[in-house]
Enzyme design. Sequence first.
Site, PDB file in Angstrom:
ATOM      1  CE  LYS A  22     -32.394  -2.106  48.887  1.00 40.47           C
ATOM      2  NZ  LYS A  22     -32.076  -3.337  48.128  1.00 40.47           N
ATOM      3  CB  CYS A 116     -24.777  -5.554  47.694  1.00 40.17           C
ATOM      4  SG  CYS A 116     -25.515  -3.959  48.049  1.00 40.17           S
ATOM      5  NE  ARG A 121     -26.664 -11.068  46.379  1.00 39.59           N
ATOM      6  CZ  ARG A 121     -27.258  -9.870  46.587  1.00 39.59           C
ATOM      7  NH1 ARG A 121     -26.595  -8.759  46.367  1.00 39.59           N
ATOM      8  NH2 ARG A 121     -28.523  -9.812  46.964  1.00 39.59           N
ATOM      9  CG  ASP A 304     -30.616  -6.943  54.032  1.00 34.65           C
ATOM     10  OD1 ASP A 304     -31.669  -6.815  53.388  1.00 34.65           O
ATOM     11  OD2 ASP A 304     -29.652  -7.631  53.628  1.00 34.65           O
ATOM     12  NE  ARG A 396     -28.076  -0.516  44.577  1.00 29.28           N
ATOM     13  CZ  ARG A 396     -27.838  -1.815  44.786  1.00 29.28           C
ATOM     14  NH1 ARG A 396     -26.617  -2.224  45.094  1.00 29.28           N
ATOM     15  NH2 ARG A 396     -28.802  -2.711  44.690  1.00 29.28           N
TER      16      ARG A 396
HETATM   17  C1  EPZ Z   1     -32.862 -10.274  48.919  1.00 26.11           C
HETATM   18  O1  EPZ Z   1     -31.732 -10.610  48.117  1.00 26.11           O
HETATM   19  C2  EPZ Z   1     -32.663  -8.827  49.318  1.00 26.11           C
HETATM   20  N1  EPZ Z   1     -32.626  -7.974  48.138  1.00 26.11           N
HETATM   21  C3  EPZ Z   1     -31.354  -8.689  50.091  1.00 26.11           C
HETATM   22  O2  EPZ Z   1     -31.230  -7.330  50.512  1.00 26.11           O
HETATM   23  C4  EPZ Z   1     -31.415  -9.579  51.337  1.00 26.11           C
HETATM   24  O3  EPZ Z   1     -30.189  -9.508  52.023  1.00 26.11           O
HETATM   25  C5  EPZ Z   1     -31.694 -11.022  50.899  1.00 26.11           C
HETATM   26  O4  EPZ Z   1     -32.906 -11.072  50.121  1.00 26.11           O
HETATM   27  C6  EPZ Z   1     -31.850 -11.960  52.089  1.00 26.11           C
HETATM   28  O5  EPZ Z   1     -32.905 -11.530  52.895  1.00 26.11           O
HETATM   29  C7  EPZ Z   1     -33.799  -7.616  47.558  1.00 26.11           C
HETATM   30  O6  EPZ Z   1     -34.878  -8.008  47.997  1.00 26.11           O
HETATM   31  C8  EPZ Z   1     -33.715  -6.717  46.367  1.00 26.11           C
HETATM   32  P1  EPZ Z   1     -31.659 -14.585  48.528  1.00 26.11           P
HETATM   33  P2  EPZ Z   1     -31.705 -12.025  47.304  1.00 26.11           P
HETATM   34  O7  EPZ Z   1     -31.996 -15.073  47.193  1.00 26.11           O
HETATM   35  O8  EPZ Z   1     -33.062 -12.290  46.767  1.00 26.11           O
HETATM   36  C9  EPZ Z   1     -28.285 -17.816  47.889  1.00 26.11           C
HETATM   37  C10 EPZ Z   1     -30.200  -5.241  50.718  1.00 26.11           C
HETATM   38  O9  EPZ Z   1     -29.216  -4.863  51.351  1.00 26.11           O
HETATM   39  N2  EPZ Z   1     -28.944 -18.067  46.606  1.00 26.11           N
HETATM   40  O10 EPZ Z   1     -32.590 -14.837  49.667  1.00 26.11           O
HETATM   41  O11 EPZ Z   1     -30.579 -11.974  46.362  1.00 26.11           O
HETATM   42  C11 EPZ Z   1     -27.564 -16.469  47.869  1.00 26.11           C
HETATM   43  O12 EPZ Z   1     -26.303 -16.593  47.264  1.00 26.11           O
HETATM   44  C12 EPZ Z   1     -30.148  -6.548  49.962  1.00 26.11           C
HETATM   45  O13 EPZ Z   1     -31.301  -4.623  50.657  1.00 26.11           O
HETATM   46  C13 EPZ Z   1     -28.496 -19.131  45.823  1.00 26.11           C
HETATM   47  O14 EPZ Z   1     -27.568 -19.855  46.191  1.00 26.11           O
HETATM   48  O15 EPZ Z   1     -31.381 -13.008  48.490  1.00 26.11           O
HETATM   49  C14 EPZ Z   1     -27.490 -16.116  49.331  1.00 26.11           C
HETATM   50  O16 EPZ Z   1     -26.379 -16.760  49.914  1.00 26.11           O
HETATM   51  C15 EPZ Z   1     -28.797  -7.224  50.090  1.00 26.11           C
HETATM   52  N3  EPZ Z   1     -29.102 -19.350  44.628  1.00 26.11           N
HETATM   53  C16 EPZ Z   1     -28.788 -16.700  49.904  1.00 26.11           C
HETATM   54  O17 EPZ Z   1     -29.248 -17.667  48.941  1.00 26.11           O
HETATM   55  C17 EPZ Z   1     -30.136 -18.571  44.181  1.00 26.11           C
HETATM   56  O18 EPZ Z   1     -30.658 -18.847  43.084  1.00 26.11           O
HETATM   57  C18 EPZ Z   1     -29.885 -15.675  50.115  1.00 26.11           C
HETATM   58  O19 EPZ Z   1     -30.181 -15.127  48.881  1.00 26.11           O
HETATM   59  C19 EPZ Z   1     -30.574 -17.503  44.983  1.00 26.11           C
HETATM   60  C20 EPZ Z   1     -29.965 -17.271  46.197  1.00 26.11           C
END
Ligand code: EPZ
Length: 415
Positions: A22, A116, A121, A304, A396
């Site tokens: 996904k 989610c 986020r 995850d 999803r």
């Molecule tokens: C991706 O989400 C995945 N989703 C998530 O999987 C996964 O848990 C996550 O990466 C971490 O590996 C998809 O790929 C569609 P991040 P993403 O940006 O991109 C903070 C699932 O269950 N952050 O690495 O949203 C954020 O708040 C989903 O399949 C900022 O502060 O993750 C979080 O605390 C859930 N500012 C941390 O970084 C930003 O601009 C990690 O977020 C972006 C992120």
Amino acid sequence: MGAYQIIGGRPLEGAVHIHGAKNSVLPILAATLAGGGQYTIYNCPEISDVDTALDILHALGCKTERSGARVCVDTSAAENREIPEALMKKMRAAILFLGALLARFGEANLTAPGGCVLGERPIDLHLLGLRLMGAEYEYDCETLRCRAKALRGCTVALPFPSVGATENLMIAALACKGEVTICNAAREPEIGDLIAFLRACGAKIDGTGTSVLHIAGAAALHGTEYAVMPDRMEAATYLAAAAATRGRLVLQYATPAHLQAVISTLERGGCEIVQRPNEMIARCDRLRAVSPIVTAPYDGFPTDAQAPVMAAMATAEGVSVFEETVFSGRMRHVPALRSMGARIYATDRHAVVTGVKRLHGACVEATDLRGGAAMVIAALSAEGESRITKTEHMERGYASFVQTLRSCGAQIECI
Ligand code: EPZ
């Protein structure tokens, strides 16, 4: 609103087909917009997030066609720059169309993405990098209007290796005049899959698997055919289910190399996991507790997998301690596990799990994709009947979830 009815207490035994990832296919589908051409994507999972991504492409004027795990996309006629709010609110990955819209049209009108609820986020890291590339935007934390007359080469040092920000910036960088370097980039396997897809489209990107990515701008992109990598989180979920139910599962088309932190954690808990290049065989009696389990960016223990593995540890022998370092609010599944008899003390970032001999069935409501999967795992290992509602969360991200579990002996049905 969907629901699963589960009668637990039986070990899962059989073979599971791991589908396309996904979290790889969603950025790839967004990236098809950047170049404008014809694309055929193989091993595309049949999950509702992919449906949402195809709906977004339609809203932007693209043509799509799906036949099972094969999806054809023609983005050449795309002309709209605005994504309907209803689609943005369906999944976090909708934000990945921001970079593609800027690369294609120099303009994007979106709202903050849904998806989610895992605590804060924000999208500040996405916007930080785009601003360095020359984009201008107005954003009130709800509506985002972004313009980029000319994107330029630059160096972006991410304060945190955000997966989504790395993907968005990599896609936007394709249209920059000059090279973009992303430092402290995410190194998840899904990033490597997106890079491989973009290279197949003609992009010049170096640094796969490292924290420093170099993207050559002004890329002459063309259509391509591409097969999506296996879903390591689906595989982690079934490994946890095998451990929780003391069963034996063969995970076909899985890539053990992408899951070493989860495999070693479950092996420390007493699971036997045979690893082959494209297959895993997991066999488990009663788990022993593992401590600490600390989530981290790749190649640490993946966030995850935290909830699914916690569901397995709920009946382990001993005390497991989890620390969630990636998201600020990813313990929302704990109350449901407690209602099944799990002994868990949790704060926003930590959980102390004292294993019990057996869980019991309960009626619970899924909170998010992986939290809902954890509830399914707990219900499968519990004595008695459980009902899990809001199963649209699981639909999803897990293709053929109920059918796959039933084929391995689970007593589960959609009601
Ligand atoms: C991706 O989400 C995945 N989703 C998530 O999987 C996964 O848990 C996550 O990466 C971490 O590996 C998809 O790929 C569609 P991040 P993403 O940006 O991109 C903070 C699932 O269950 N952050 O690495 O949203 C954020 O708040 C989903 O399949 C900022 O502060 O993750 C979080 O605390 C859930 N500012 C941390 O970084 C930003 O601009 C990690 O977020 C972006 C992120």
